[in-house]
Design a protein around this motif. Sequence first.
Motif, PDB file in Angstrom:
ATOM      1  N   GLY A 286    -101.898 -46.437  16.858  1.00 25.03           N
ATOM      2  CA  GLY A 286    -100.904 -47.488  17.002  1.00 25.03           C
ATOM      3  C   GLY A 286    -101.275 -48.707  16.183  1.00 25.03           C
ATOM      4  N   PHE A 287    -100.421 -49.719  16.242  1.00 26.84           N
ATOM      5  CA  PHE A 287    -100.620 -50.954  15.497  1.00 26.84           C
ATOM      6  C   PHE A 287    -100.459 -52.145  16.427  1.00 26.84           C
ATOM      7  N   VAL A 288    -101.288 -53.171  16.212  1.00 22.85           N
ATOM      8  CA  VAL A 288    -101.189 -54.429  16.938  1.00 22.85           C
ATOM      9  C   VAL A 288    -101.137 -55.537  15.900  1.00 22.85           C
ATOM     10  N   THR A 289    -100.160 -56.436  16.041  1.00 20.47           N
ATOM     11  CA  THR A 289    -100.038 -57.575  15.137  1.00 20.47           C
ATOM     12  C   THR A 289    -100.218 -58.847  15.947  1.00 20.47           C
TER      13      THR A 289
ATOM     14  N   ALA B  85     -97.082 -54.828  19.577  1.00 13.50           N
ATOM     15  CA  ALA B  85     -98.057 -53.779  19.886  1.00 13.50           C
ATOM     16  C   ALA B  85     -97.265 -52.495  20.083  1.00 13.50           C
ATOM     17  N   LYS B  86     -97.545 -51.498  19.228  1.00 12.63           N
ATOM     18  CA  LYS B  86     -96.735 -50.293  19.272  1.00 12.63           C
ATOM     19  C   LYS B  86     -97.592 -49.054  19.103  1.00 12.63           C
ATOM     20  N   VAL B  87     -97.403 -48.098  20.016  1.00 10.77           N
ATOM     21  CA  VAL B  87     -98.013 -46.776  19.912  1.00 10.77           C
ATOM     22  C   VAL B  87     -97.044 -45.924  19.102  1.00 10.77           C
ATOM     23  N   ILE B  88     -97.537 -45.263  18.069  1.00 14.51           N
ATOM     24  CA  ILE B  88     -96.681 -44.445  17.207  1.00 14.51           C
ATOM     25  C   ILE B  88     -96.453 -43.087  17.869  1.00 14.51           C
TER      26      ILE B  88
ATOM     27  N   GLN C 293    -100.488 -52.901  24.949  1.00 12.78           N
ATOM     28  CA  GLN C 293    -100.394 -54.354  24.804  1.00 12.78           C
ATOM     29  C   GLN C 293    -101.298 -55.067  25.800  1.00 12.78           C
ATOM     30  N   GLU C 294    -101.372 -54.584  27.035  1.00  7.58           N
ATOM     31  CA  GLU C 294    -102.253 -55.178  28.051  1.00  7.58           C
ATOM     32  C   GLU C 294    -103.712 -55.167  27.616  1.00  7.58           C
ATOM     33  N   ALA C 295    -104.136 -54.074  26.985  1.00  8.89           N
ATOM     34  CA  ALA C 295    -105.530 -53.942  26.558  1.00  8.89           C
ATOM     35  C   ALA C 295    -105.888 -54.954  25.475  1.00  8.89           C
ATOM     36  N   PHE C 296    -104.946 -55.293  24.604  1.00 10.46           N
ATOM     37  CA  PHE C 296    -105.227 -56.199  23.491  1.00 10.46           C
ATOM     38  C   PHE C 296    -104.746 -57.626  23.736  1.00 10.46           C
ATOM     39  N   ASN C 297    -104.116 -57.890  24.865  1.00 12.47           N
ATOM     40  CA  ASN C 297    -103.621 -59.219  25.205  1.00 12.47           C
ATOM     41  C   ASN C 297    -104.704 -60.297  25.340  1.00 12.47           C
TER      42      ASN C 297
END
Length: 141
Positions: A77-80, A62-65, A50-54
């Motif tokens: 993972g997925f970021v929305t 933001a979730k790592v599968i 989440q920090e990287a895409f913030n």
Amino acid sequence: MALISRFRRVLTGTSSICSQFSSIRLNSTLTSPKLFISGLSRETTDEQFQEAFNPFGHIVEAKVIRDRAIGRSKGFGFVTYVSIEEAEKAREEMNAKFLHGWVIFVDPAKPREYRAPPRSESGPSEIGFRTNKTVGWCGYN
């Protein structure tokens, strides 16, 4: 001398192939604010992810599968984001970049396809157990 020029040609050809590949990946337009990120390090946590895409906008999720059995990251993972514009900005900035020592790729997330539950060919026996179809294993030492 010929060897050096061939080596140089191989190196310069590789970079042009990489740039063509990354431009092909960026050509599709986003229809949803959800992104699929592949190539993640196995040690990347949800917080680091989440920090990287913030910096690119407001993140909804933001979730790592992770693997259910052992809890280790599956490497994607997925970021929305709230808007498609924020997602597009993150995609342009983060695609083919290093994150925790690994090159990541950012693509539009595809809608989840329906998968029918697996069918069991053998029903329960009279004692209540299903038959084991594993070849070469009898269960005795």
